[in-house]
Design a protein around this motif. Structure first.
Motif, PDB file in Angstrom:
ATOM      1  N   SER A 286       0.849  -1.094  -0.025  1.00 54.88           N
ATOM      2  CA  SER A 286       0.001  -0.076  -0.063  1.00 54.88           C
ATOM      3  C   SER A 286       0.791   1.188  -0.014  1.00 54.88           C
ATOM      4  CB  SER A 286      -0.821  -0.160   1.270  1.00 54.88           C
ATOM      5  OG  SER A 286       0.043  -0.013   2.224  1.00 54.88           O
ATOM      6  N   ARG A 287       0.190   2.499   0.063  1.00 56.59           N
ATOM      7  CA  ARG A 287       0.876   3.582  -0.138  1.00 56.59           C
ATOM      8  C   ARG A 287       0.361   4.582   1.016  1.00 56.59           C
ATOM      9  NH1 ARG A 287       1.956   1.695  -5.152  1.00 56.59           N
ATOM     10  NH2 ARG A 287       3.974   2.265  -5.842  1.00 56.59           N
TER      11      ARG A 287
ATOM     12  N   LEU B  88       5.800   4.100   0.476  1.00 59.24           N
ATOM     13  CA  LEU B  88       5.347   2.724   0.160  1.00 59.24           C
ATOM     14  C   LEU B  88       5.587   1.987   1.244  1.00 59.24           C
ATOM     15  CD1 LEU B  88       5.011   0.933  -2.544  1.00 59.24           C
ATOM     16  CD2 LEU B  88       7.244   0.117  -2.541  1.00 59.24           C
ATOM     17  N   MET B  89       4.274   1.166   1.465  1.00 58.82           N
ATOM     18  CA  MET B  89       4.363   0.318   2.633  1.00 58.82           C
ATOM     19  C   MET B  89       4.336  -1.372   2.302  1.00 58.82           C
ATOM     20  SD  MET B  89       4.303   2.809   5.265  1.00 58.82           S
ATOM     21  CE  MET B  89       3.556   1.700   6.739  1.00 58.82           C
TER      22      MET B  89
ATOM     23  N   GLU C   7       3.183  -4.852   3.938  1.00 58.98           N
ATOM     24  CA  GLU C   7       2.374  -5.364   5.227  1.00 58.98           C
ATOM     25  C   GLU C   7       2.541  -4.729   6.365  1.00 58.98           C
ATOM     26  OE1 GLU C   7       5.178  -8.928   5.728  1.00 58.98           O
ATOM     27  OE2 GLU C   7       4.455  -9.919   3.766  1.00 58.98           O
ATOM     28  N   GLY C   8       2.116  -3.282   6.314  1.00 60.90           N
ATOM     29  CA  GLY C   8       2.148  -2.252   7.007  1.00 60.90           C
ATOM     30  C   GLY C   8       3.419  -1.837   7.605  1.00 60.90           C
ATOM     31  N   LEU C   9       4.564  -2.154   6.862  1.00 61.28           N
ATOM     32  CA  LEU C   9       5.861  -1.544   7.427  1.00 61.28           C
ATOM     33  C   LEU C   9       6.414  -0.450   6.342  1.00 61.28           C
ATOM     34  CD1 LEU C   9       7.601  -4.974   8.575  1.00 61.28           C
ATOM     35  CD2 LEU C   9       6.481  -3.186  10.022  1.00 61.28           C
ATOM     36  N   THR C  10       7.219   0.436   6.505  1.00 60.22           N
ATOM     37  CA  THR C  10       7.885   1.391   5.578  1.00 60.22           C
ATOM     38  C   THR C  10       9.110   0.280   5.147  1.00 60.22           C
ATOM     39  OG1 THR C  10       9.570   2.001   7.070  1.00 60.22           O
ATOM     40  CG2 THR C  10       7.293   3.307   6.955  1.00 60.22           C
ATOM     41  N   LEU C  11       9.336   1.049   3.813  1.00 56.99           N
ATOM     42  CA  LEU C  11      10.452   0.095   3.243  1.00 56.99           C
ATOM     43  C   LEU C  11      11.777  -0.193   4.162  1.00 56.99           C
ATOM     44  CD1 LEU C  11      10.650   1.491  -0.385  1.00 56.99           C
ATOM     45  CD2 LEU C  11       9.667  -0.764   0.589  1.00 56.99           C
ATOM     46  N   GLU C  12      12.069   1.033   4.970  1.00 59.47           N
ATOM     47  CA  GLU C  12      13.070   0.938   5.993  1.00 59.47           C
ATOM     48  C   GLU C  12      12.718  -0.041   7.004  1.00 59.47           C
ATOM     49  OE1 GLU C  12      13.676   4.622   3.751  1.00 59.47           O
ATOM     50  OE2 GLU C  12      11.692   3.743   4.707  1.00 59.47           O
TER      51      GLU C  12
END
Length: 470
Positions: free
Chosen positions: A364-365, A371-372, A374-379
């Protein structure tokens, strides 16, 4: 959602400053390459002040200008000249009565661009100082921005421990004489010189990307703050989560001068500081005609390294500095024989444009965090699951190839390697940031030494290598 920026796949010649530009007397000469010293050539400097007492030696020491190593770029038409950028000025971590912040021993310092020329014997002279200015022509400072424009709460202090105030001759008052901040203040780290004589500078505060005319007057600005009326275009909002003091450390422009390419120094605090100690950094492109942006990922060799410069080879290929913060010879820290000071070649066409990743049940975004997965940021996702898991989501960082290892080449003694000058396809200039010849230990200022006797200074190295990878 960011729009997709289509980058030409056609290889083009290297930017101005390459061998293709040589041939007429008014453009200078490459004969300096024949006599340039292997161990580098020192840039000239002036002394800003010499009355402060070194906390280690108890002797007075010099604060120098110097400081021209935050970024460098070729002159668009003169092959023996380059521009170099200072950051916000001499500073050191300091905690005083008004909280954590920075000591600014020259609080009135104006960030600037220097034009330098290399003579046939390899010596370097300062041709011009271009002070950076507001749109009204008044000079900017290097003081922090307000929180609305990316400030991270750094309180500026004078060298005597007193806060920098709007009016230093009067006592502090929260309303009538507050701490002095500057929304035009820049901590410049990236530099582009265009053929029309103007400059683009990226910084660590906003990050901001500011357009200056030939005289250093601001004529445009790009950042991620929608309410900043000075902006002509905006970066994605995720860049508001830059890690403090590790913002947009490098800036380049494509050969047709239509697209800026910026690289963040380190992993962003996205969504918070728990995610920032990693090896994932971001590259962003900005089309200067449309404002369209695109993002790519870069994988560092180890967590918390610094990407401190990016320079253009072709429309898609760039050179990137990746370094740590250690000293080969020790300096004010412990000697590190494994110090990393390297230059890599990257190709944007090998990385995944983040705007192309389709949304799904797991992807999702978020307007603020980008960009997310599974609910996490890429970092966060890379910290938790690793790069292989990211690849399973069809997200790849740009390919990178080692071009130069400066420790192997010249036993590079400096902690900071922050400037690249593409002279031609086989010669690269490398410049360090000397921090105005200052250092601090536990908030106390001192002279910055590389060894027992050598004060750090801006040193230009010229390395012969196959930059294009042909």
């Amino acid at each position: 959602m960011n729009k997709i920026l289509l980058i030409s796949l056609v290889s083009v010649s290297v930017l101005a400053g390459c061998a293709s530009n040589v041939g007429t007397d008014n453009k200078g000469s490459l004969t300096f390459l024949d006599h340039f010293p292997k161990q580098g050539s020192e840039l000239p400097y002036s002394v800003l002040r010499d009355d402060l007492v070194d906390a280690k030696t108890n002797q007075t020491f010099e604060i120098r200008n110097g400081g021209f190593g935050s970024a460098m770029t070729s002159h668009p038409s003169k092959v023996n000249q380059f521009y170099a950028l200072t950051d916000r000025g001499p500073n050191a971590n300091y905690t005083g009565d008004y909280g954590k912040g920075k000591s600014f021993p020259v609080a009135s310092y104006t960030p600037r661009i220097g034009l330098f020329e290399v003579a046939t014997d390899g010596s370097i002279s300062l041709v011009e100082n271009i002070l950076l200015k507001r749109p009204d022509g008044s000079v900017i400072s290097g003081l922090p921005n307000t929180s609305a424009l990316g400030g991270t709460g750094e309180t500026p202090y004078h060298s005597n421990g007193k806060p920098v105030l709007v009016n230093d001759s009067q006592p502090y008052d929260k309303t009538t004489n507050p701490i002095k901040l500057d929304d035009y203040g820049l901590d410049g780290e990236g530099l582009v010189a265009l053929k029309d004589g103007t400059f683009w500078v990226s910084d660590e505060y906003g990050p901001h990307i500011v357009h200056f005319d030939a005289n250093g007057v601001e004529i445009g600005r790009i950042n991620s703050f929608k309410n900043d009326e000075r902006t002509i275009f905006h970066l994605p909002a995720v860049y508001q989560h830059r890690r403090a003091n590790r913002g947009m450390e490098g800036l380049a422009v494509t050969p047709d001068e239509t697209t800026l390419v910026g690289i963040m120094q380190s992993t962003m605090a996205n969504p918070n500081k728990a995610a920032q100690k990693s090896d994932i950094t971001r590259i962003v492109t900005v089309n200067l005609n449309s404002g369209e942006t695109e993002q790519y990922l870069y994988r560092q060799e180890k967590a918390e390294n610094a990407n401190s410069e990016i320079s253009t080879l072709t429309a898609n290929k760039f050179l990137v500095i990746e370094r740590d913060g250690s000293f080969l010879l020790g300096g004010p820290a412990k000697a590190n024989p494994n110090a990393q000071k390297q230059v890599y070649r990257i190709d944007l066409t090998t990385g995944t444009p983040l705007s192309k990743i389709a949304s799904s049940s797991s992807v999702s975004r978020d307007e603020s965090h980008g960009l997310m997965i599974e609910g996490l940021t890429l970092e966060q996702y890379v910290v938790k699951n690793g790069w292989d898991a990211l690849a399973q989501k069809d997200i790849q960082p740009v390919d990178k190839t080692l071009v130069i290892d400066m420790v192997e080449e010249v036993a590079y003694p400096h902690d900071k390697m922050e400037g690249l000058w593409i002279i031609d396809e086989h010669h690269l200039g490398v410049l360090n940031d000397d921090d105005f010849a200052t250092w601090s230990t536990k908030g106390k200022l001192e002279q910055k030494y590389l060894d027992a006797n050598t004060v750090d200074s801006n040193q230009l190295y010229i390395i012969k290598a196959d930059l294009m990878g042909k």
